[in-house]
Design a protein around this motif. Structure first.
Motif, PDB file in Angstrom:
ATOM      1  N   ILE A  99     -53.712  -3.003 -14.465  1.00  0.00           N
ATOM      2  CA  ILE A  99     -54.661  -1.928 -14.153  1.00  0.00           C
ATOM      3  C   ILE A  99     -55.774  -1.924 -15.188  1.00  0.00           C
ATOM      4  CG2 ILE A  99     -54.977   0.578 -14.005  1.00  0.00           C
ATOM      5  CD1 ILE A  99     -52.186   0.828 -12.915  1.00  0.00           C
ATOM      6  N   ASN A 100     -57.004  -1.936 -14.733  1.00  0.00           N
ATOM      7  CA  ASN A 100     -58.141  -1.846 -15.639  1.00  0.00           C
ATOM      8  C   ASN A 100     -58.768  -0.460 -15.492  1.00  0.00           C
ATOM      9  OD1 ASN A 100     -60.201  -2.349 -17.384  1.00  0.00           O
ATOM     10  ND2 ASN A 100     -61.298  -3.789 -16.070  1.00  0.00           N
ATOM     11  N   GLN A 101     -58.734   0.298 -16.558  1.00  0.00           N
ATOM     12  CA  GLN A 101     -59.272   1.661 -16.547  1.00  0.00           C
ATOM     13  C   GLN A 101     -60.045   1.833 -17.853  1.00  0.00           C
ATOM     14  OE1 GLN A 101     -56.343   4.627 -15.549  1.00  0.00           O
ATOM     15  NE2 GLN A 101     -57.670   6.326 -16.066  1.00  0.00           N
ATOM     16  N   PRO A 102     -61.280   1.292 -17.900  1.00  0.00           N
ATOM     17  CA  PRO A 102     -61.984   1.237 -19.182  1.00  0.00           C
ATOM     18  C   PRO A 102     -62.433   2.592 -19.715  1.00  0.00           C
ATOM     19  CG  PRO A 102     -63.359   0.363 -17.407  1.00  0.00           C
ATOM     20  CD  PRO A 102     -62.017   0.631 -16.822  1.00  0.00           C
ATOM     21  N   GLU A 103     -62.522   3.599 -18.858  1.00  0.00           N
ATOM     22  CA  GLU A 103     -62.964   4.914 -19.342  1.00  0.00           C
ATOM     23  C   GLU A 103     -61.928   5.534 -20.264  1.00  0.00           C
ATOM     24  OE1 GLU A 103     -63.356   7.293 -15.926  1.00  0.00           O
ATOM     25  OE2 GLU A 103     -65.146   6.286 -15.187  1.00  0.00           O
ATOM     26  N   ILE A 104     -62.413   6.205 -21.302  1.00  0.00           N
ATOM     27  CA  ILE A 104     -61.510   6.897 -22.222  1.00  0.00           C
ATOM     28  C   ILE A 104     -61.322   8.326 -21.723  1.00  0.00           C
ATOM     29  CG2 ILE A 104     -61.169   7.679 -24.593  1.00  0.00           C
ATOM     30  CD1 ILE A 104     -62.912   5.293 -25.460  1.00  0.00           C
ATOM     31  N   GLY A 105     -60.121   8.643 -21.286  1.00  0.00           N
ATOM     32  CA  GLY A 105     -59.835   9.985 -20.794  1.00  0.00           C
ATOM     33  C   GLY A 105     -59.444  10.934 -21.914  1.00  0.00           C
ATOM     34  N   ILE A 106     -59.321  12.199 -21.556  1.00  0.00           N
ATOM     35  CA  ILE A 106     -58.915  13.223 -22.516  1.00  0.00           C
ATOM     36  C   ILE A 106     -57.516  13.709 -22.159  1.00  0.00           C
ATOM     37  CG2 ILE A 106     -59.305  15.617 -23.269  1.00  0.00           C
ATOM     38  CD1 ILE A 106     -62.296  15.109 -22.879  1.00  0.00           C
ATOM     39  N   LEU A 107     -56.608  13.668 -23.132  1.00  0.00           N
ATOM     40  CA  LEU A 107     -55.322  14.341 -23.020  1.00  0.00           C
ATOM     41  C   LEU A 107     -55.345  15.432 -24.075  1.00  0.00           C
ATOM     42  CD1 LEU A 107     -52.973  11.216 -22.863  1.00  0.00           C
ATOM     43  CD2 LEU A 107     -54.074  12.440 -20.978  1.00  0.00           C
ATOM     44  N   GLY A 108     -55.524  16.678 -23.640  1.00  0.00           N
ATOM     45  CA  GLY A 108     -55.767  17.740 -24.615  1.00  0.00           C
ATOM     46  C   GLY A 108     -54.803  18.903 -24.464  1.00  0.00           C
ATOM     47  N   ILE A 109     -54.342  19.401 -25.592  1.00  0.00           N
ATOM     48  CA  ILE A 109     -53.500  20.602 -25.588  1.00  0.00           C
ATOM     49  C   ILE A 109     -54.164  21.661 -26.468  1.00  0.00           C
ATOM     50  CG2 ILE A 109     -51.217  21.559 -26.146  1.00  0.00           C
ATOM     51  CD1 ILE A 109     -49.982  18.869 -25.601  1.00  0.00           C
ATOM     52  N   LEU A 110     -54.337  22.863 -25.909  1.00  0.00           N
ATOM     53  CA  LEU A 110     -54.857  23.992 -26.700  1.00  0.00           C
ATOM     54  C   LEU A 110     -53.710  24.638 -27.454  1.00  0.00           C
ATOM     55  CD1 LEU A 110     -57.374  26.065 -24.527  1.00  0.00           C
ATOM     56  CD2 LEU A 110     -57.865  24.613 -26.505  1.00  0.00           C
ATOM     57  N   VAL A 111     -53.987  25.096 -28.681  1.00  0.00           N
ATOM     58  CA  VAL A 111     -52.980  25.858 -29.421  1.00  0.00           C
ATOM     59  C   VAL A 111     -53.566  27.195 -29.854  1.00  0.00           C
ATOM     60  CG1 VAL A 111     -51.623  23.911 -30.280  1.00  0.00           C
ATOM     61  CG2 VAL A 111     -53.587  24.709 -31.604  1.00  0.00           C
TER      62      VAL A 111
END
Lengths: 479, 479
Positions: A99-111
């Motif tokens: 799988i080629n997925q060149p975009e950098i995604g966000i995995l974010g957790i608020l605290v």
């Protein structure tokens, strides 16, 4: 503005993380309340994933020359294929889809703090590849760039604004890799960001302590992969961890675990020696990955609308049709990777001079951005070895499955349900008396404090090892 | 074997490095003896570099389709070309030739204690691209994999065995990038390794203290690029540096420099904030680099046996014939990159709450392995801006050239003479009163201690900034 010096700032964050880790009661209540909330969140949700042939995926087309599968927008991801040459491996050359997925995604957790304790804003979320289509405990935000730039024309993503630049008050903010066997150089931005007291949990979201999350991590398939990688990047605790975890009896497991998190405890290797070993592995390993057409890919066949290995092992590329309520888009189809069988992912632990050490493996996978990452002691799908040479069998697989191993963690967890169909691994943490030469080129003993140092930076610790680091830290909260 | 914990081990190395930095007298004698040794080493050496057309290079051929220049062995390096797309830059798309050298070479310096002071085994070495063909102070070993696997059929490389795996007693062992504007993802393994007392300096080699090397760093074109990058990766000194460098008067430059090396001094940003800023820049910057043929490369022309930019700016690819005595092979020809003019590479410094801070720039170059590295405040060839849009002019170029700037270091140094023909840059360190917003996306204030943290890892600090870090630390040894 002049910040306090970095050492105290880091220590303060460590202390707050440890306090949250040791809290099993939060603003929602105790663990019972967590389970009730999860049950409620699952009710009324609905997601149906149906297998369909790859050539019937709406919105996807195959490139005539290469056979690569692309989305008509050119965004999201594509299924491509590569020829891999890996010097020194038991299998030194192979072809595979990737799988080629060149975009950098966000995995974010608020605290946010409640009564002085950090709480993490978790989301109950379904993904098409989750086993049984179940709801899993997911980060506040999981967004590809295509998601947040609106390419998919879906609903706006809640809380996304807290993770857009310029970011302030980040406790974690680092790009990390994902499965290098299935993704070509995929990187996501792992983030934990502090929210103000005005931020409330919307429907489907809930504030949990780290100790509560650690507790439900022992339930099969419940805490999703993205949550695990983000939380593993938190400051591990350092001296605060060592002080807070009971060290009595001195020869007990908890004490050895506590001392492992303390950077002043004796380690088998200094961190500079570990870095030098990584440098050597990255210099020595010759990894060549080159595109090649997906049509007539050697070793693979297309039949029944899927692409599979001739042996029936490893994985297949399949198509699915998804119908859902309660997420951004209600109906779509996409290709996914479906592994041939479950995997075993294990840390072997050993107490050395009273300090718990983890045996890590310098592993190369075709999709890694920098040749080699630190992997668990064992990371494999045992079924695959029936079609591979005997010397490919992982060195410590028998050790972790032996009755002599003292099991500290043993739960089946599933991988990214947005790209992988029912990909499940048995995550094991065992103590075992293995001897490893100090200059073994492939393995080293690391303390938890050393993982903590490495996890501040990109691409040192692979995604499977990140899950196990979180499991191991979670053992400190076990009651 | 259980090592002492990593913190004390690092501190011990720091103290030894600082002692050597503050020693201007070594086993060879004082600075006069260093100059005599260099003069002696230059005598009797002979290297002649003559320009020849690219199509007359013996052993090199041009690929018919791509026009790329390859060595007949397929090793060493090749001259290729790329199309670059850089989102957000003043110039967002261009084509250029680039050197592809995928092998990871070794840049290694041996160290040994004499009278309790670390000495570095330096080599007097000529390279074809050195200005005037002069001898420069070079690492103990500079070897490409082609060198040390014997592809070039030359003489064996002295001291190479100390840098082959498994390496023990490494003080520095980290891969770092080189010029990303001219090299495609070139990485070298920067190493400093301890030798036993039985290791002697062969002819053409000499044991020098770090203080002696810092002194001759102020002489134009004398300390070569490879020496500079390796020494910059040494532990910077930490608390030992702060203690050893005189902090009186409290408002003096030396005191502010000493405090900058101390990790407990107040910094404008915490290291975690700096890492988050780097993550943001690497996530935001869209850099696409794709191969394209070197023949008829847009913007470039081939004439008189060289490949040059239409404007006459930037650089040219030229051929040279080299005749030499006193190195591995006596006679060879090769392509080289010849810059159109000298560059200016500068750190702007500022004392903030009594602590010296360096203004760094998040810079993207086509050859970087990871999109963005930290670069000097200013890094440019001023002549190029005559043909570029006004907004391309570097933000602080006028600041560093202003009479108001307080100059702390100002020396012309040359770059890698094995690949670049007379590539010279004016390295400047100045104090200036500039104001930068705390959330400027492109610039941040860093302390020397923060550079020290980053330099333990690959690809954070670019090669030009590494030279300036070494110059800045060297100022502590100035008498």
């Amino acid at each position: 503005m002049v910040a306090p010096s970095r050492v105290p700032a880091r220590s303060a964050a460590e202390a707050r993380v440890v306090t949250s880790l040791l809290s099993r009661h939060g603003v929602l209540g105790g663990l019972d309340a967590v389970h009730s909330w999860l049950a409620d969140a699952a009710r009324g949700r609905w997601m149906e994933t149906t297998r369909i042939p790859l050539d019937e995926l709406a919105g996807w087309h195959r490139d005539e020359d290469t056979g690569y599968l692309w989305h008509e927008t050119g965004r999201f991801f594509s299924v491509e294929s590569v020829n891999v040459e890996l010097g020194g491996g038991a299998v030194s050359r192979w072809c595979q889809p990737i799988i080629n997925q060149p975009e950098i995604g966000i995995l974010g957790i608020l605290v946010r703090e409640f009564d002085g304790v950090l709480h993490f804003l978790m989301q109950a979320k379904q993904e098409p590849g989750n086993p049984g289509g179940a709801v899993q405990l997911s980060p506040t935000v999981q967004a590809t760039r295509s998601n947040y730039t609106g390419v998919h024309r879906g609903r706006p993503i809640p809380y996304l604004e807290h993770f857009r630049d310029p970011v302030s008050r980040a406790i974690v903010d680092i790009r990390q890799s994902e499965q290098g066997a299935w993704f070509y150089r995929k990187r996501n931005r792992n983030m934990v960001v502090e929210a103000g007291a005005e931020v409330e949990a919307a429907e489907g979201f809930c504030w949990l302590t780290l100790g509560q999350i650690a507790a439900v991590l022992e339930i099969p398939d419940l805490v999703n992969m993205d949550t695990r990688t983000v939380l593993a990047c938190l400051p591990g605790g350092g001296a605060a961890f060592a002080r807070a975890v009971p060290q009595h009896p001195v020869d007990g497991f908890a004490g050895a675990l506590a001392r492992s998190g303390d950077p002043t405890s004796p380690a088998v290797h200094t961190t500079d020696e570990v870095l030098s070993w990584i440098t050597a592995a990255r210099t020595r390993t010759e990894l060549r990955v080159a595109s090649r057409p997906l049509r007539q890919l050697p070793g693979w066949r297309e039949a029944d609308g899927a692409i599979s290995h001739h042996s029936g092992r490893f994985f297949s590329v399949v198509g699915v049709q998804v119908r859902a309520e309660g997420r951004e888009v209600g109906d779509w189809s996409q290709p996914m990777i479906e592994p041939a069988g479950p995997g075993i992912i294990a840390f072997v632990l050993k107490r050395i001079r009273g300090v718990l050490h983890v045996l890590v493996h310098a592993r190369s996978e075709p999709g890694y951005a920098d040749v080699v990452e630190l992997a668990p002691t064992v990371q494999c799908a045992p079924g695959n070895y029936e079609v591979l040479p005997e010397e490919a069998r992982p060195r410590y697989l028998d050790t972790v499955l032996s009755p002599a191993a003292r099991v500290r963690f043993d739960t089946v967890l599933s991988e990214e349900g947005g790209r992988f169909l029912e990909a499940r691994n048995r995550y094991l943490v065992v103590e075992a008396d293995v001897e490893v030469a100090d200059d073994d080129p492939e393995y080293r003993w690391l303390t938890l404090a050393q993982f903590d140092d490495l996890l501040r930076h990109s691409f040192y610790v692979n995604i499977q090892a990140r899950t196990l680091v979180l499991c191991l830290r979670g053992l400190a909260a076990r009651q």
